[in-house]
Design a protein around this motif. Structure first.
Motif, PDB file in Angstrom:
ATOM      1  N   ALA A 215       0.827  -1.211   0.000  1.00 29.04           N
ATOM      2  CA  ALA A 215       0.000   0.000   0.000  1.00 29.04           C
ATOM      3  C   ALA A 215       0.859   1.258   0.000  1.00 29.04           C
ATOM      4  O   ALA A 215       0.521   2.251  -0.657  1.00 29.04           O
ATOM      5  CB  ALA A 215      -0.926  -0.016   1.216  1.00 29.04           C
ATOM      6  N   ARG A 216       1.977   1.210   0.710  1.00 32.34           N
ATOM      7  CA  ARG A 216       2.878   2.373   0.708  1.00 32.34           C
ATOM      8  C   ARG A 216       3.515   2.573  -0.661  1.00 32.34           C
ATOM      9  O   ARG A 216       3.692   3.708  -1.119  1.00 32.34           O
ATOM     10  CB  ARG A 216       3.944   2.190   1.778  1.00 32.34           C
ATOM     11  CG  ARG A 216       4.860   3.392   1.963  1.00 32.34           C
ATOM     12  CD  ARG A 216       5.831   3.153   3.083  1.00 32.34           C
ATOM     13  NE  ARG A 216       6.691   1.998   2.823  1.00 32.34           N
ATOM     14  CZ  ARG A 216       7.611   1.559   3.677  1.00 32.34           C
ATOM     15  NH1 ARG A 216       7.779   2.165   4.836  1.00 32.34           N
ATOM     16  NH2 ARG A 216       8.344   0.506   3.368  1.00 32.34           N
ATOM     17  N   ARG A 217       3.873   1.486  -1.337  1.00 31.76           N
ATOM     18  CA  ARG A 217       4.438   1.618  -2.686  1.00 31.76           C
ATOM     19  C   ARG A 217       3.401   2.141  -3.672  1.00 31.76           C
ATOM     20  O   ARG A 217       3.712   2.943  -4.548  1.00 31.76           O
ATOM     21  CB  ARG A 217       4.975   0.267  -3.155  1.00 31.76           C
ATOM     22  CG  ARG A 217       6.223  -0.205  -2.423  1.00 31.76           C
ATOM     23  CD  ARG A 217       6.859  -1.369  -3.150  1.00 31.76           C
ATOM     24  NE  ARG A 217       5.977  -2.516  -3.215  1.00 31.76           N
ATOM     25  CZ  ARG A 217       5.983  -3.509  -2.335  1.00 31.76           C
ATOM     26  NH1 ARG A 217       6.822  -3.484  -1.309  1.00 31.76           N
ATOM     27  NH2 ARG A 217       5.164  -4.536  -2.470  1.00 31.76           N
ATOM     28  N   LYS A 218       2.174   1.691  -3.535  1.00 28.33           N
ATOM     29  CA  LYS A 218       1.119   2.155  -4.437  1.00 28.33           C
ATOM     30  C   LYS A 218       0.806   3.627  -4.213  1.00 28.33           C
ATOM     31  O   LYS A 218       0.399   4.329  -5.150  1.00 28.33           O
ATOM     32  CB  LYS A 218      -0.153   1.321  -4.241  1.00 28.33           C
ATOM     33  CG  LYS A 218      -0.053  -0.098  -4.785  1.00 28.33           C
ATOM     34  CD  LYS A 218      -1.348  -0.843  -4.545  1.00 28.33           C
ATOM     35  CE  LYS A 218      -1.339  -2.214  -5.214  1.00 28.33           C
ATOM     36  NZ  LYS A 218      -0.252  -3.086  -4.719  1.00 28.33           N
ATOM     37  N   GLY A 222       0.939   7.871  -7.599  1.00 33.42           N
ATOM     38  CA  GLY A 222       0.056   8.931  -8.064  1.00 33.42           C
ATOM     39  C   GLY A 222      -1.256   8.432  -8.642  1.00 33.42           C
ATOM     40  O   GLY A 222      -1.761   9.015  -9.612  1.00 33.42           O
ATOM     41  N   MET A 223      -1.816   7.379  -8.088  1.00 39.70           N
ATOM     42  CA  MET A 223      -3.096   6.866  -8.576  1.00 39.70           C
ATOM     43  C   MET A 223      -4.233   7.761  -8.108  1.00 39.70           C
ATOM     44  O   MET A 223      -4.110   8.536  -7.148  1.00 39.70           O
ATOM     45  CB  MET A 223      -3.335   5.439  -8.052  1.00 39.70           C
ATOM     46  CG  MET A 223      -2.331   4.413  -8.494  1.00 39.70           C
ATOM     47  SD  MET A 223      -2.759   2.775  -7.827  1.00 39.70           S
ATOM     48  CE  MET A 223      -1.426   1.794  -8.498  1.00 39.70           C
ATOM     49  N   SER A 224      -5.357   7.631  -8.784  1.00 39.98           N
ATOM     50  CA  SER A 224      -6.564   8.309  -8.332  1.00 39.98           C
ATOM     51  C   SER A 224      -7.111   7.599  -7.090  1.00 39.98           C
ATOM     52  O   SER A 224      -6.766   6.446  -6.803  1.00 39.98           O
ATOM     53  CB  SER A 224      -7.615   8.318  -9.441  1.00 39.98           C
ATOM     54  OG  SER A 224      -7.964   6.991  -9.817  1.00 39.98           O
ATOM     55  N   THR A 225      -7.995   8.271  -6.368  1.00 39.74           N
ATOM     56  CA  THR A 225      -8.505   7.714  -5.117  1.00 39.74           C
ATOM     57  C   THR A 225      -9.280   6.410  -5.325  1.00 39.74           C
ATOM     58  O   THR A 225      -9.050   5.432  -4.606  1.00 39.74           O
ATOM     59  CB  THR A 225      -9.378   8.754  -4.401  1.00 39.74           C
ATOM     60  OG1 THR A 225      -8.591   9.926  -4.129  1.00 39.74           O
ATOM     61  CG2 THR A 225      -9.931   8.204  -3.100  1.00 39.74           C
ATOM     62  N   PRO A 226     -10.217   6.329  -6.284  1.00 40.63           N
ATOM     63  CA  PRO A 226     -10.913   5.041  -6.478  1.00 40.63           C
ATOM     64  C   PRO A 226      -9.979   3.918  -6.906  1.00 40.63           C
ATOM     65  O   PRO A 226     -10.097   2.789  -6.425  1.00 40.63           O
ATOM     66  CB  PRO A 226     -11.956   5.358  -7.562  1.00 40.63           C
ATOM     67  CG  PRO A 226     -12.131   6.831  -7.511  1.00 40.63           C
ATOM     68  CD  PRO A 226     -10.794   7.386  -7.135  1.00 40.63           C
ATOM     69  N   GLU A 227      -9.047   4.232  -7.795  1.00 43.25           N
ATOM     70  CA  GLU A 227      -8.123   3.192  -8.257  1.00 43.25           C
ATOM     71  C   GLU A 227      -7.203   2.749  -7.120  1.00 43.25           C
ATOM     72  O   GLU A 227      -6.936   1.537  -6.966  1.00 43.25           O
ATOM     73  CB  GLU A 227      -7.290   3.722  -9.422  1.00 43.25           C
ATOM     74  CG  GLU A 227      -6.349   2.690 -10.028  1.00 43.25           C
ATOM     75  CD  GLU A 227      -5.515   3.259 -11.159  1.00 43.25           C
ATOM     76  OE1 GLU A 227      -4.745   2.491 -11.768  1.00 43.25           O
ATOM     77  OE2 GLU A 227      -5.636   4.480 -11.424  1.00 43.25           O
ATOM     78  N   TYR A 228      -6.733   3.686  -6.316  1.00 47.43           N
ATOM     79  CA  TYR A 228      -5.857   3.333  -5.201  1.00 47.43           C
ATOM     80  C   TYR A 228      -6.593   2.472  -4.171  1.00 47.43           C
ATOM     81  O   TYR A 228      -6.058   1.468  -3.668  1.00 47.43           O
ATOM     82  CB  TYR A 228      -5.325   4.602  -4.556  1.00 47.43           C
ATOM     83  CG  TYR A 228      -4.480   4.372  -3.328  1.00 47.43           C
ATOM     84  CD1 TYR A 228      -3.227   3.772  -3.440  1.00 47.43           C
ATOM     85  CD2 TYR A 228      -4.922   4.753  -2.074  1.00 47.43           C
ATOM     86  CE1 TYR A 228      -2.444   3.555  -2.312  1.00 47.43           C
ATOM     87  CE2 TYR A 228      -4.150   4.541  -0.942  1.00 47.43           C
ATOM     88  CZ  TYR A 228      -2.916   3.940  -1.071  1.00 47.43           C
ATOM     89  OH  TYR A 228      -2.152   3.720   0.046  1.00 47.43           O
ATOM     90  N   THR A 229      -7.827   2.845  -3.849  1.00 47.54           N
ATOM     91  CA  THR A 229      -8.611   2.064  -2.891  1.00 47.54           C
ATOM     92  C   THR A 229      -8.861   0.654  -3.400  1.00 47.54           C
ATOM     93  O   THR A 229      -8.741  -0.336  -2.660  1.00 47.54           O
ATOM     94  CB  THR A 229      -9.942   2.761  -2.606  1.00 47.54           C
ATOM     95  OG1 THR A 229      -9.688   4.100  -2.155  1.00 47.54           O
ATOM     96  CG2 THR A 229     -10.736   2.024  -1.545  1.00 47.54           C
ATOM     97  N   TYR A 230      -9.193   0.544  -4.680  1.00 50.53           N
ATOM     98  CA  TYR A 230      -9.449  -0.775  -5.258  1.00 50.53           C
ATOM     99  C   TYR A 230      -8.192  -1.634  -5.276  1.00 50.53           C
ATOM    100  O   TYR A 230      -8.243  -2.832  -4.938  1.00 50.53           O
ATOM    101  CB  TYR A 230      -9.993  -0.606  -6.684  1.00 50.53           C
ATOM    102  CG  TYR A 230     -10.054  -1.899  -7.464  1.00 50.53           C
ATOM    103  CD1 TYR A 230     -11.038  -2.853  -7.182  1.00 50.53           C
ATOM    104  CD2 TYR A 230      -9.125  -2.172  -8.465  1.00 50.53           C
ATOM    105  CE1 TYR A 230     -11.086  -4.049  -7.890  1.00 50.53           C
ATOM    106  CE2 TYR A 230      -9.173  -3.350  -9.178  1.00 50.53           C
ATOM    107  CZ  TYR A 230     -10.152  -4.277  -8.889  1.00 50.53           C
ATOM    108  OH  TYR A 230     -10.202  -5.464  -9.587  1.00 50.53           O
TER     109      TYR A 230
END
Length: 340
Positions: A215-218, A222-230
């Motif tokens: 999760a720290r690497r992701k 610079g992902m968007s919030t929905p993409e990062y959460t998914y």
């Protein structure tokens, strides 16, 4: 003598012939050259040339042949074609090298923890402290005192007898909890080794991945919030699957002991064999449903918690969802009036 015969046949094949087109002449020339090479090879094989020296004459293995008939057949631009082909190959190699250094191939390092890591000093101490606090903290909570309006009535009433505090039962429950948690961790280590041996390296890496570090690497991509959460929820689902499976295995073994091995006490009802199997089936069904809810809610909680903090938020959300899973399952099944 054999090589001289082959050269004479090759020279004879290049002599011009009347009444034939240039293409036919060159086609016959190619056939004659091939025949000459075949004749020379056969002669070499028939002669006493040793096997270690036959490669010098082109037999056996790769046949060495030189033909200049392409120049008269309209292939005068053959050097240009070869140069173009070499340039394309060189450009392809340079592009591949550039892409490799810019986007190197992803590696899947597998880091297996020790099989008995649950019995390490730090892990076992934390498990023991947590288990004893879980069952002994309720005993030290102060009981609420009831206020009465009449003080005289308080004086008339006798002082209530102090009840004896049972310290043995919480101790037994704490020991059982320690055994259960260490068994779950050890079972997970066994499942990790089974996964490494029987699945692909990429799949095993996903099952053994540290979800908090991932999760720290992701978060740095610079992902968007929905993409990062998914992505965090999906990674947590894979990484937490072996833990849930280990808990399911241990709890199923406990239910086997309770249903078939342990003798019922005086307060418990005795069942026949068919009733025991039915009871065991219901227990396994309930454990499976609760485990599925724990895995799903842990993934959702990790995805939401990672928005607060990539590492600690992911861990806290995963732990909270894991604990809330069975409770939510019981509430939902009670609302739907389904047995669990």
């Amino acid at each position: 003598m054999t090589v001289g015969l082959a050269l004479l046949l090759d020279l004879a094949s290049r002599a011009p012939r009347c009444g034939a087109s240039s293409v036919s002449a060159h086609s016959h020339g190619g056939l004659s050259a091939a025949a000459a090479a075949a004749t020379a090879a056969a002669a070499l094989s028939a002669s006493g040339v040793p096997l270690s020296a036959r490669h010098l004459f082109g037999f056996p293995g790769f046949t060495i042949a030189h033909c200049d008939a392409g120049a008269a057949a309209g292939l005068n631009d053959a050097p240009d074609l070869v140069n173009d082909l070499n340039n394309k190959i060189r450009d392809s190699i340079q592009y591949a090298r550039k892409e490799y250094f810019q986007y190197p191939a992803k590696e899947y390092p597998l880091e297996l923890k020790p099989l008995f890591s649950a019995f390490g000093l730090k892990n076992f101490s934390v498990t023991t402290l947590r288990s004893f606090l879980l069952y002994y903290l309720p005993l030290i909570q102060p009981k609420p005192q009831t206020d009465s309006d009449d003080d005289d009535d308080d004086l008339l009433h006798d002082a209530p007898e102090e009840k004896h505090v049972d310290l043995i039962t919480p101790f037994h429950n704490s020991v059982k909890q320690i055994i259960r948690e260490t068994s779950i961790v050890t079972t997970r280590r066994v499942l990790e080794r089974i996964a490494v041996c029987h699945v692909s390296q990429r799949t095993a890496w996903k099952l053994l991945k540290d979800a908090s570090k991932s999760a720290r690497r992701k978060a740095a991509r610079g992902m968007s919030t929905p993409e990062y959460t998914y992505c965090v929820a999906r990674t947590t689902f894979r990484a937490h699957a072996l833990g849930v499976a280990a808990a399911w295995v241990v709890q199923s073994i406990i239910e086997v002991y309770r249903c078939f091995i342990r003798k019922p006490s005086d307060d418990e009802e005795s069942f026949d064999d068919m009733e025991k199997f039915r009871l065991f089936g219901r227990k396994i069904y309930g454990i499976t449903i609760k485990s599925c809810f724990s895995l799903v809610l842990a993934s959702i909680g990790a995805g939401i918690g990672a928005l607060v903090h990539p590492r600690h938020g992911q861990w806290f959300g995963c732990a909270l969802g894991d604990v809330a899973g069975p409770v939510v399952a019981i509430i939902i099944f009670e609302k739907m009036q389904l047995p669990l």
